[in-house]
Design an enzyme around this catalytic site. Structure first.
Site, PDB file in Angstrom:
ATOM      1  N   SER A  63      17.282  15.336 -79.134  1.00 48.93           N
ATOM      2  CA  SER A  63      18.032  14.574 -77.946  1.00 48.93           C
ATOM      3  C   SER A  63      19.407  14.012 -78.176  1.00 48.93           C
ATOM      4  O   SER A  63      20.226  13.532 -77.032  1.00 48.93           O
ATOM      5  CB  SER A  63      16.919  13.615 -77.248  1.00 48.93           C
ATOM      6  N   GLY A 304      24.543   5.201 -80.172  1.00 48.00           N
ATOM      7  CA  GLY A 304      23.817   6.083 -81.086  1.00 48.00           C
ATOM      8  C   GLY A 304      22.837   6.730 -80.102  1.00 48.00           C
ATOM      9  O   GLY A 304      22.739   6.614 -78.860  1.00 48.00           O
ATOM     10  N   HIS A 305      21.784   7.584 -80.688  1.00 51.83           N
ATOM     11  CA  HIS A 305      20.994   8.239 -80.148  1.00 51.83           C
ATOM     12  C   HIS A 305      19.883   8.789 -81.223  1.00 51.83           C
ATOM     13  O   HIS A 305      20.425   9.174 -82.182  1.00 51.83           O
ATOM     14  CB  HIS A 305      21.528   9.421 -79.260  1.00 51.83           C
ATOM     15  N   ASP A 306      18.671   9.286 -81.000  1.00 51.90           N
ATOM     16  CA  ASP A 306      17.722   9.705 -81.639  1.00 51.90           C
ATOM     17  C   ASP A 306      17.405  11.196 -81.187  1.00 51.90           C
ATOM     18  O   ASP A 306      17.430  11.216 -79.932  1.00 51.90           O
ATOM     19  CB  ASP A 306      16.397   8.809 -81.893  1.00 51.90           C
ATOM     20  N   GLY A 307      16.670  11.875 -82.090  1.00 56.60           N
ATOM     21  CA  GLY A 307      16.137  13.162 -81.370  1.00 56.60           C
ATOM     22  C   GLY A 307      14.834  13.825 -82.298  1.00 56.60           C
ATOM     23  O   GLY A 307      14.879  13.358 -83.457  1.00 56.60           O
ATOM     24  N   GLY A 311       8.721  18.718 -85.074  1.00 60.38           N
ATOM     25  CA  GLY A 311       8.486  18.538 -86.457  1.00 60.38           C
ATOM     26  C   GLY A 311      10.035  18.356 -87.088  1.00 60.38           C
ATOM     27  O   GLY A 311       9.970  17.965 -88.294  1.00 60.38           O
TER      28      GLY A 311
END
Length: 462
Positions: A63, A304-307, A311
């Site tokens: 993401s 920021g952002h995480d994804g 897995g």
């Protein structure tokens, strides 16, 4: 303060042991500071092959792609082709969802800030062709509206597929082509892939999942999700250095390393401005901008952002005040624990910042009215039940649906305790996080919506 060279030495010394401790098969880490970049890698691409990870390994960024999609939309704004506060229908008449009243007024800004209000975890398979995004948008015609557009935040993957289609229509090209022409090429990226067919040309990481909650991670049965969700983060993969090139151009007011203007300073600034506040959810930001998550780290603004894909997990944090960016790309295991250690060390040593502590259960749980919260909450990808057992303990049961049901067994029941009057928190940490669950009341006093991992889920039954 440390130097980049000292950070690189620390990574070389610590990463192998951290991977073993947290059962992470492989990782690649990159740090941008003072205009310079270092990177380091450890572990393997896949437990099935044992091929080592290198700094040039491409991992899926999940993401984090949403910030790239937002950047493409803001380029349309710069070109005078889009106004953020104009209803999407003015540009994309084909946009239809279950609530016609909402569909007619949802704006581009609301899609970018996760405030459009329709259910967002939709992963309909629409093929692998260049029309996959177009077909996906057509497939959500019956999707449920959870709340009025603009009323609140609910993380929405499908909204970014819709934005991807907006980009395709206004640019007259498939999303992947626009991504390459308008970002990959001007930023000079060399190790970035828009799909599995490109990723295989590089040293590509394979995701790992746990076949049972306490089992060691094993290679996932598939590499990528549906192409129709590519603008939301289903496929994009790259090495840390290329992701940091993207972060640097945002730090440099929209200018690429060679001086090419890629995005206007006004649009770069707009993306980092608060659009909606979030409840305290742990890993998610304190608020959301346009594409970017916004964090307040003891008075210092961090974006920021995480994804997360099948897995694979990716983390990106940017500290504009210090010209610092750090990314951690991983392919399974207890990735949040790795993130906390690596990012925590880097921001402390280079910027003097402490990584904020994640929420933990209170020493004395807050008394709650279980009857008010108990029931089943349902969406496209999971059914969630909150219940109380005969001993008075409160539990959360999850039954995955669709593609997520195919990836393994349902999670074990989670014991919850009261965090405050409107939220519960998991007593046991999962992947380093005590997940919080927030309830949003309706006019009759009962919770109509349940905020789970940033998503609003509608109550199906009491």
């Amino acid at each position: 303060m440390a130097t980049l060279s000292e950070i690189e030495t620390w990574l070389q010394d610590r990463l192998p042991a951290l991977l073993a401790e947290h059962q992470v098969p492989g990782t690649a880490v990159g740090v941008l500071f003072g205009g310079e970049v270092i990177d380091h890698a450890a572990g393997v691409l896949s437990k099935a092959t044992g091929v080592p990870v290198t700094p040039d390994t491409v991992f899926q960024i999940g993401s984090i792609t949403k910030v790239w999609t937002t950047t493409l939309v803001m380029q349309l704004v710069d070109d005078g082709l889009v106004d953020l506060d104009t209803p999407l229908r003015d540009y994309l008449p084909e946009f239809v969802i279950g609530d016609e009243t909402a569909a007619a007024v949802i704006t581009v800004r609301q899609l970018l800030s996760h405030t459009s209000g329709f259910e967002g975890d939709i992963f309909n398979e629409t093929g692998k062709g260049d029309d996959a995004v177009e077909k996906f948008v057509a497939s959500i015609a019956d999707v449920t509206q959870l709340f009025a557009p603009g009323e609140m935040f609910s993380y929405n993957n499908a909204a970014f597929a819709v934005l991807g289609r907006l980009i395709e229509v206004l640019r007259g090209k498939p999303f992947d082509t626009v991504l390459r022409e308008h970002l990959f090429t001007p930023l000079g990226l060399t190790h970035a892939a828009t799909d599995p067919y490109e990723a295989i040309l590089y040293r590509a990481a394979v995701g790992h999942i746990r076949p049972a909650p306490d089992a060691e991670p094993v290679p996932a049965p598939m590499w990528a999700m549906t192409r129709g969700m590519a603008p939301a983060g289903a496929m994009l993969a790259m090495r840390p250095r290329d992701l940091l090139a993207f972060a640097k151009f945002h730090l440099d007011s929209g200018t690429a390393a060679d001086g090419t203007p890629v995005l206007s300073p006004a649009s770069v600034k707009a993306m980092q401005e608060e659009q909606v506040k979030l409840p305290k959810l742990g890993m998610m930001g304190d608020s959301w901008g346009l594409g970017w998550e916004l964090f307040d780290w003891d008075g210092t603004t961090v974006i920021g952002h995480d994804g997360g894909t099948i897995g694979q997990n990716a983390f990106l944090r940017v500290v504009p005040e210090h010209g610092l960016a750090v990314t951690v790309l991983t392919n399974g295991g207890d990735t949040i624990e790795l993130y906390k250690t690596v990012v925590g060390h880097v921001v402390k040593e280079l910027a003097g910042l402490d990584l904020p502590a994640l929420p933990t259960p209170p020493a004395t749980p807050v008394p709650i009215d279980v009857d008010r919260f108990a029931g089943t909450y349902s969406c496209e990808v999971v059914d969630v039940t909150v219940r109380q057992d005969e001993d008075g303990k409160v539990w959360l049961d999850q039954t995955p649906k669709g593609i997520f049901a195919e990836l393994g067994p349902a999670p074990d029941p989670v014991e919850l305790v009261g965090r405050n009057e409107e939220s519960l928190i998991a007593l046991k940490a999962e992947n380093g996080v005590h997940i919080s669950y927030v309830f949003v009341g309706n006019e009759s006093g009962g919770p109509a919506l349940f905020i789970h991992s940033g998503r609003a889920i509608r109550r199906a039954s009491a």
